[in-house]
Design a protein around this motif. Sequence first.
Motif, PDB file in Angstrom:
ATOM      1  N   ARG A  30     -15.092 -22.971  18.376  1.00  0.00           N
ATOM      2  CA  ARG A  30     -13.952 -22.302  19.020  1.00  0.00           C
ATOM      3  C   ARG A  30     -12.826 -22.031  18.028  1.00  0.00           C
ATOM      4  O   ARG A  30     -12.202 -20.966  18.050  1.00  0.00           O
ATOM      5  CB  ARG A  30     -13.441 -23.147  20.180  1.00  0.00           C
ATOM      6  N   LEU A  31     -12.559 -22.988  17.164  1.00  0.00           N
ATOM      7  CA  LEU A  31     -11.510 -22.805  16.159  1.00  0.00           C
ATOM      8  C   LEU A  31     -11.872 -21.709  15.165  1.00  0.00           C
ATOM      9  O   LEU A  31     -11.015 -20.905  14.774  1.00  0.00           O
ATOM     10  CB  LEU A  31     -11.243 -24.118  15.419  1.00  0.00           C
ATOM     11  N   ILE A  32     -13.113 -21.660  14.747  1.00  0.00           N
ATOM     12  CA  ILE A  32     -13.568 -20.601  13.832  1.00  0.00           C
ATOM     13  C   ILE A  32     -13.377 -19.235  14.478  1.00  0.00           C
ATOM     14  O   ILE A  32     -12.883 -18.295  13.855  1.00  0.00           O
ATOM     15  CB  ILE A  32     -15.038 -20.817  13.421  1.00  0.00           C
ATOM     16  N   VAL A  33     -13.759 -19.128  15.742  1.00  0.00           N
ATOM     17  CA  VAL A  33     -13.621 -17.863  16.467  1.00  0.00           C
ATOM     18  C   VAL A  33     -12.146 -17.470  16.567  1.00  0.00           C
ATOM     19  O   VAL A  33     -11.781 -16.318  16.291  1.00  0.00           O
ATOM     20  CB  VAL A  33     -14.283 -17.954  17.863  1.00  0.00           C
ATOM     21  N   LEU A  34     -11.287 -18.398  16.924  1.00  0.00           N
ATOM     22  CA  LEU A  34      -9.865 -18.109  17.053  1.00  0.00           C
ATOM     23  C   LEU A  34      -9.212 -17.797  15.705  1.00  0.00           C
ATOM     24  O   LEU A  34      -8.484 -16.813  15.574  1.00  0.00           O
ATOM     25  CB  LEU A  34      -9.140 -19.288  17.704  1.00  0.00           C
ATOM     26  N   ASP A  35      -9.487 -18.627  14.721  1.00  0.00           N
ATOM     27  CA  ASP A  35      -8.857 -18.471  13.405  1.00  0.00           C
ATOM     28  C   ASP A  35      -9.255 -17.165  12.718  1.00  0.00           C
ATOM     29  O   ASP A  35      -8.506 -16.631  11.908  1.00  0.00           O
ATOM     30  CB  ASP A  35      -9.204 -19.649  12.490  1.00  0.00           C
ATOM     31  N   ASN A  36     -10.434 -16.666  13.034  1.00  0.00           N
ATOM     32  CA  ASN A  36     -10.939 -15.465  12.377  1.00  0.00           C
ATOM     33  C   ASN A  36     -10.919 -14.236  13.272  1.00  0.00           C
ATOM     34  O   ASN A  36     -11.486 -13.205  12.921  1.00  0.00           O
ATOM     35  CB  ASN A  36     -12.356 -15.719  11.851  1.00  0.00           C
ATOM     36  N   LEU A  38     -12.462 -13.420  15.930  1.00  0.00           N
ATOM     37  CA  LEU A  38     -13.784 -12.910  16.268  1.00  0.00           C
ATOM     38  C   LEU A  38     -13.830 -12.533  17.739  1.00  0.00           C
ATOM     39  O   LEU A  38     -12.987 -12.963  18.526  1.00  0.00           O
ATOM     40  CB  LEU A  38     -14.855 -13.969  15.955  1.00  0.00           C
ATOM     41  N   ASN A  39     -14.812 -11.727  18.107  1.00  0.00           N
ATOM     42  CA  ASN A  39     -14.875 -11.208  19.474  1.00  0.00           C
ATOM     43  C   ASN A  39     -15.080 -12.296  20.517  1.00  0.00           C
ATOM     44  O   ASN A  39     -14.410 -12.307  21.534  1.00  0.00           O
ATOM     45  CB  ASN A  39     -15.976 -10.168  19.600  1.00  0.00           C
ATOM     46  N   SER A  40     -16.022 -13.191  20.281  1.00  0.00           N
ATOM     47  CA  SER A  40     -16.290 -14.214  21.290  1.00  0.00           C
ATOM     48  C   SER A  40     -17.107 -15.356  20.685  1.00  0.00           C
ATOM     49  O   SER A  40     -17.774 -15.190  19.660  1.00  0.00           O
ATOM     50  CB  SER A  40     -17.064 -13.618  22.467  1.00  0.00           C
ATOM     51  N   VAL A  41     -17.048 -16.483  21.364  1.00  0.00           N
ATOM     52  CA  VAL A  41     -17.870 -17.635  20.976  1.00  0.00           C
ATOM     53  C   VAL A  41     -19.347 -17.266  21.104  1.00  0.00           C
ATOM     54  O   VAL A  41     -20.152 -17.589  20.220  1.00  0.00           O
ATOM     55  CB  VAL A  41     -17.523 -18.870  21.843  1.00  0.00           C
ATOM     56  N   ASN A  42     -19.703 -16.588  22.177  1.00  0.00           N
ATOM     57  CA  ASN A  42     -21.100 -16.201  22.372  1.00  0.00           C
ATOM     58  C   ASN A  42     -21.622 -15.350  21.222  1.00  0.00           C
ATOM     59  O   ASN A  42     -22.718 -15.586  20.711  1.00  0.00           O
ATOM     60  CB  ASN A  42     -21.270 -15.411  23.679  1.00  0.00           C
ATOM     61  N   PHE A  44     -20.474 -15.138  18.181  1.00  0.00           N
ATOM     62  CA  PHE A  44     -20.532 -15.948  16.969  1.00  0.00           C
ATOM     63  C   PHE A  44     -21.771 -16.846  16.960  1.00  0.00           C
ATOM     64  O   PHE A  44     -22.484 -16.932  15.960  1.00  0.00           O
ATOM     65  CB  PHE A  44     -19.257 -16.791  16.835  1.00  0.00           C
ATOM     66  N   ILE A  45     -22.046 -17.502  18.067  1.00  0.00           N
ATOM     67  CA  ILE A  45     -23.217 -18.383  18.149  1.00  0.00           C
ATOM     68  C   ILE A  45     -24.501 -17.569  17.979  1.00  0.00           C
ATOM     69  O   ILE A  45     -25.420 -17.986  17.260  1.00  0.00           O
ATOM     70  CB  ILE A  45     -23.212 -19.187  19.457  1.00  0.00           C
ATOM     71  N   ASN A  46     -24.577 -16.393  18.599  1.00  0.00           N
ATOM     72  CA  ASN A  46     -25.748 -15.535  18.418  1.00  0.00           C
ATOM     73  C   ASN A  46     -25.924 -15.139  16.954  1.00  0.00           C
ATOM     74  O   ASN A  46     -27.041 -15.156  16.426  1.00  0.00           O
ATOM     75  CB  ASN A  46     -25.641 -14.277  19.288  1.00  0.00           C
ATOM     76  N   ASP A  47     -24.834 -14.796  16.290  1.00  0.00           N
ATOM     77  CA  ASP A  47     -24.901 -14.441  14.870  1.00  0.00           C
ATOM     78  C   ASP A  47     -25.375 -15.623  14.028  1.00  0.00           C
ATOM     79  O   ASP A  47     -26.178 -15.464  13.095  1.00  0.00           O
ATOM     80  CB  ASP A  47     -23.543 -13.958  14.361  1.00  0.00           C
ATOM     81  N   CYS A  48     -24.886 -16.801  14.344  1.00  0.00           N
ATOM     82  CA  CYS A  48     -25.293 -18.009  13.612  1.00  0.00           C
ATOM     83  C   CYS A  48     -26.783 -18.299  13.806  1.00  0.00           C
ATOM     84  O   CYS A  48     -27.489 -18.642  12.850  1.00  0.00           O
ATOM     85  CB  CYS A  48     -24.473 -19.209  14.064  1.00  0.00           C
ATOM     86  N   ILE A  49     -27.247 -18.152  15.017  1.00  0.00           N
ATOM     87  CA  ILE A  49     -28.663 -18.393  15.300  1.00  0.00           C
ATOM     88  C   ILE A  49     -29.524 -17.368  14.567  1.00  0.00           C
ATOM     89  O   ILE A  49     -30.541 -17.719  13.947  1.00  0.00           O
ATOM     90  CB  ILE A  49     -28.936 -18.369  16.819  1.00  0.00           C
ATOM     91  N   ARG A  50     -29.114 -16.088  14.614  1.00  0.00           N
ATOM     92  CA  ARG A  50     -29.853 -15.044  13.893  1.00  0.00           C
ATOM     93  C   ARG A  50     -29.927 -15.356  12.406  1.00  0.00           C
ATOM     94  O   ARG A  50     -30.977 -15.246  11.781  1.00  0.00           O
ATOM     95  CB  ARG A  50     -29.181 -13.689  14.088  1.00  0.00           C
ATOM     96  N   PHE A  51     -28.790 -15.722  11.822  1.00  0.00           N
ATOM     97  CA  PHE A  51     -28.749 -16.051  10.399  1.00  0.00           C
ATOM     98  C   PHE A  51     -29.670 -17.226  10.081  1.00  0.00           C
ATOM     99  O   PHE A  51     -30.413 -17.199   9.107  1.00  0.00           O
ATOM    100  CB  PHE A  51     -27.313 -16.374   9.968  1.00  0.00           C
ATOM    101  N   SER A  52     -29.615 -18.250  10.916  1.00  0.00           N
ATOM    102  CA  SER A  52     -30.446 -19.434  10.693  1.00  0.00           C
ATOM    103  C   SER A  52     -31.931 -19.096  10.754  1.00  0.00           C
ATOM    104  O   SER A  52     -32.716 -19.536   9.907  1.00  0.00           O
ATOM    105  CB  SER A  52     -30.136 -20.508  11.741  1.00  0.00           C
ATOM    106  N   ILE A  53     -32.313 -18.310  11.728  1.00  0.00           N
ATOM    107  CA  ILE A  53     -33.726 -17.934  11.869  1.00  0.00           C
ATOM    108  C   ILE A  53     -34.169 -17.067  10.693  1.00  0.00           C
ATOM    109  O   ILE A  53     -35.251 -17.271  10.130  1.00  0.00           O
ATOM    110  CB  ILE A  53     -33.966 -17.217  13.213  1.00  0.00           C
ATOM    111  N   ASP A  54     -33.325 -16.120  10.299  1.00  0.00           N
ATOM    112  CA  ASP A  54     -33.675 -15.232   9.181  1.00  0.00           C
ATOM    113  C   ASP A  54     -33.795 -15.983   7.864  1.00  0.00           C
ATOM    114  O   ASP A  54     -34.490 -15.533   6.950  1.00  0.00           O
ATOM    115  CB  ASP A  54     -32.632 -14.121   9.032  1.00  0.00           C
TER     116      ASP A  54
END
Length: 65
Positions: A30-36, A38-42, A44-54
């Motif tokens: 939540r802090l990363i999303v707010l500080d940067n 970003l559009n939403s927590v959802n 951001f989490i989707n992007d993180c999961i995509r990056f991790s899988i890739d």
Amino acid sequence: MPDFVIRSKKKKDYEQFTCRIESDLLEKVRLIVLDNNLNSVNEFINDCIRFSIDNLKIMNDSDEK
């Protein structure tokens, strides 16, 4: 005064899924999303999961030795 313009966004295919996240980890997210701003927590989490899988590398038992 500028006009209020609504732009349509491409709809993504989402599925509701419930999982548990450690409280301190969720607070960091939540802090990363707010500080940067970003559009939403959802998103951001989707992007993180995509990056991790890739970038996932599976280690075999023999690789650890």
